[in-house]
Design a protein around this motif. Sequence first.
Motif, PDB file in Angstrom:
ATOM      1  N   ILE A 174       0.865  -1.178   0.000  1.00 14.68           N
ATOM      2  CA  ILE A 174       0.000   0.000   0.000  1.00 14.68           C
ATOM      3  C   ILE A 174       0.902   1.228   0.000  1.00 14.68           C
ATOM      4  CG2 ILE A 174      -1.781   1.264   1.277  1.00 14.68           C
ATOM      5  CD1 ILE A 174      -2.499  -1.497   2.548  1.00 14.68           C
ATOM      6  N   ASP A 175       0.626   2.181  -0.899  1.00 10.46           N
ATOM      7  CA  ASP A 175       1.499   3.363  -1.003  1.00 10.46           C
ATOM      8  C   ASP A 175       1.036   4.507  -0.115  1.00 10.46           C
ATOM      9  OD1 ASP A 175       3.376   2.489  -3.166  1.00 10.46           O
ATOM     10  OD2 ASP A 175       1.479   2.190  -4.213  1.00 10.46           O
ATOM     11  N   GLY A 176      -0.254   4.543   0.213  1.00 14.43           N
ATOM     12  CA  GLY A 176      -0.748   5.633   1.049  1.00 14.43           C
ATOM     13  C   GLY A 176      -2.173   5.353   1.481  1.00 14.43           C
ATOM     14  N   PHE A 177      -2.627   6.129   2.466  1.00 17.00           N
ATOM     15  CA  PHE A 177      -3.954   5.885   3.056  1.00 17.00           C
ATOM     16  C   PHE A 177      -4.834   7.117   2.999  1.00 17.00           C
ATOM     17  CE2 PHE A 177      -1.216   2.811   5.143  1.00 17.00           C
ATOM     18  CZ  PHE A 177      -2.012   1.680   5.249  1.00 17.00           C
ATOM     19  N   LEU A 178      -6.087   6.921   2.585  1.00 12.84           N
ATOM     20  CA  LEU A 178      -7.141   7.898   2.865  1.00 12.84           C
ATOM     21  C   LEU A 178      -7.772   7.446   4.180  1.00 12.84           C
ATOM     22  CD1 LEU A 178      -8.972   8.286  -0.580  1.00 12.84           C
ATOM     23  CD2 LEU A 178      -7.320   9.857   0.442  1.00 12.84           C
ATOM     24  N   ALA A 179      -7.602   8.247   5.226  1.00  9.07           N
ATOM     25  CA  ALA A 179      -8.062   7.825   6.554  1.00  9.07           C
ATOM     26  C   ALA A 179      -9.501   8.276   6.785  1.00  9.07           C
ATOM     27  CB  ALA A 179      -7.137   8.388   7.634  1.00  9.07           C
ATOM     28  N   PRO A 180     -10.231   7.520   7.621  1.00 13.13           N
ATOM     29  CA  PRO A 180     -11.672   7.746   7.782  1.00 13.13           C
ATOM     30  C   PRO A 180     -12.005   9.041   8.522  1.00 13.13           C
ATOM     31  CG  PRO A 180     -10.900   6.043   9.275  1.00 13.13           C
ATOM     32  CD  PRO A 180      -9.734   6.394   8.417  1.00 13.13           C
ATOM     33  N   GLY A 181     -12.739   9.917   7.838  1.00 12.91           N
ATOM     34  CA  GLY A 181     -13.037  11.233   8.386  1.00 12.91           C
ATOM     35  C   GLY A 181     -13.800  11.198   9.690  1.00 12.91           C
ATOM     36  N   HIS A 182     -14.787  10.319   9.791  1.00 15.98           N
ATOM     37  CA  HIS A 182     -15.645  10.409  10.963  1.00 15.98           C
ATOM     38  C   HIS A 182     -15.102   9.645  12.171  1.00 15.98           C
ATOM     39  CE1 HIS A 182     -19.093  11.800   8.146  1.00 15.98           C
ATOM     40  NE2 HIS A 182     -18.295  12.778   8.512  1.00 15.98           N
ATOM     41  N   VAL A 183     -14.281   8.616  11.947  1.00 13.03           N
ATOM     42  CA  VAL A 183     -13.528   8.053  13.070  1.00 13.03           C
ATOM     43  C   VAL A 183     -12.578   9.130  13.596  1.00 13.03           C
ATOM     44  CG1 VAL A 183     -11.671   6.430  13.669  1.00 13.03           C
ATOM     45  CG2 VAL A 183     -13.673   5.626  12.408  1.00 13.03           C
ATOM     46  N   SER A 184     -11.962   9.857  12.663  1.00 16.96           N
ATOM     47  CA  SER A 184     -10.945  10.845  13.047  1.00 16.96           C
ATOM     48  C   SER A 184     -11.553  12.015  13.807  1.00 16.96           C
ATOM     49  CB  SER A 184     -10.219  11.343  11.800  1.00 16.96           C
ATOM     50  OG  SER A 184      -9.749  10.255  11.026  1.00 16.96           O
ATOM     51  N   MET A 185     -12.803  12.371  13.541  1.00 15.41           N
ATOM     52  CA  MET A 185     -13.388  13.495  14.279  1.00 15.41           C
ATOM     53  C   MET A 185     -13.507  13.139  15.765  1.00 15.41           C
ATOM     54  SD  MET A 185     -17.437  13.562  13.299  1.00 15.41           S
ATOM     55  CE  MET A 185     -18.411  12.071  13.556  1.00 15.41           C
ATOM     56  N   VAL A 186     -13.495  11.847  16.073  1.00 13.32           N
ATOM     57  CA  VAL A 186     -13.519  11.422  17.480  1.00 13.32           C
ATOM     58  C   VAL A 186     -12.092  11.276  18.021  1.00 13.32           C
ATOM     59  CG1 VAL A 186     -14.193   9.559  19.064  1.00 13.32           C
ATOM     60  CG2 VAL A 186     -15.748  10.284  17.243  1.00 13.32           C
ATOM     61  N   ILE A 187     -11.226  10.541  17.298  1.00 15.29           N
ATOM     62  CA  ILE A 187      -9.907  10.207  17.874  1.00 15.29           C
ATOM     63  C   ILE A 187      -8.845  11.252  17.555  1.00 15.29           C
ATOM     64  CG2 ILE A 187     -10.444   7.736  17.802  1.00 15.29           C
ATOM     65  CD1 ILE A 187      -8.482   7.424  15.470  1.00 15.29           C
ATOM     66  N   GLY A 188      -9.082  12.126  16.561  1.00 12.68           N
ATOM     67  CA  GLY A 188      -8.074  13.116  16.187  1.00 12.68           C
ATOM     68  C   GLY A 188      -7.027  12.521  15.250  1.00 12.68           C
TER      69      GLY A 188
END
Lengths: 371, 92
Positions: A193-207
């Motif tokens: 895997i060369d890179g990640f699009l990380a999950p927006g709504h998980v991130s709004m909780v965990i930062g």
Amino acid sequence: MRYIDEFRDPALTEALLQRIAQLMLLMPERQQLPLQIMEVCGGHTHAIFKFGLDRLLPDNLEFIHGPGCPVCVLPMGRIDSCLEIAAHPEVIFCTYGDAMRVRGRHGSLLDARRQGADIRVVYSPLDALQLAADNPQREVVFFGLGFETTMPASALTLQQARRRSLTNFSLFCQHITLIPTLRSLLQQPDVRIDGFLAPGHVSMVIGNAPYGFIAENYHKPLVVTGFEPLDILQGLLMLLEQLHAGRSAVENQYRRIVPEQGNRLAQQALAEVFCLKASSEWRGLGEIAHSGVQLTPGYAEFDAERRFHPQAQQVADDPRSRCGEVLTGRCKPDACPLFGKQCTPSNAFGALMVSSEGACAAYYQYRRETA
Amino acid sequence: MCLGVPGKVISVGEDLHQLATVDVCGVSLRVNIALVCEDSPQALIGQWVLVHVGFAMSLLDEQEALEMLAALEQLRAVGLERPMPEGKDALH
């Protein structure tokens, strides 16, 4: 629709697609070995297919559909436990609609409802709590499913249950956490895997900080990304700019929703109500250490497993299915021998076909005609 | 199942445990605001929030949204001035 339509603007989409194509031309080494970008979240997978984004992108850029759909990684044994709890005559079993059609060894929650079990689809755990208040003679069990996005809702609902002294309410906990699973994925030798699009709504909780190890230790760029077409394309462009410059950092495309530190109030609620389990099972991926949560001792009285003692279940996936390989980017959905034959959305064999956010269901709905 | 929708807070109760009314695309939803309420509930009236499974999960930062759109508009303007390399289709 404000803050939705703006992020679907066709002219801006075209500009982003052009810029992405230009950047790919600046990386000629990628003509032979396509770039593999994992979109971690099932919401992203669904949006990519719904808007046809993958077809608008250069051929040497591939999306790998990651493990971020909690329905897809829900082990069949947990569904069997749901059915066992729901079979108690005093129980009203409440679930998000997403889980209704996932089959365990003994059928799905939908099958059990047809056979008479009192199983109800709710929009919010607060609706389940209200059912408990309205039915004091019944036991209301909420099936807590999902990542850090849905976890705070479960936590606050239990806090309210305590405040309102609703002792006929409990949670069957299937909440899981993404970071250990991303780490385990990166440790597998043949996953490229060369890179990640990380999950927006998980991130709004965990930062953003919990993703730091991906950039620092594994030298992969990661961009926290929203769910509209412009969000996804811009997140992708930010990844390509990092790859072109030889950088790996955690960046945030979705700043309108995701604060750098996440949601402090949600994090406090999670810390009070949930603690890490030693190990949790993910369908298609197996056991992953510290990848799930259970109720803290202070909330153990609300634990449906303590109240109803369902048997521990271990159900193996059919060896012909390739769900795990699809989840880790080793195999495209239509390369699985069951795809579109034994396994379809109306008669799903594997969980990636059950949920509309699963890679196989998206392929079936949007790609079958060209397969 | 992690999707959320933006909505505008229309009214709130006396304390943060009472449900607020949030307008989501013209539909009024009853929403818990405890996760976005650092101050008094009244301060949330008129604010945009992201709603997920009956909870306001995040305050929508309108300034960030507008800056992002402005950056994309800039990208479009530059793209219009700078044609693609000859013989290269923009999309493939």
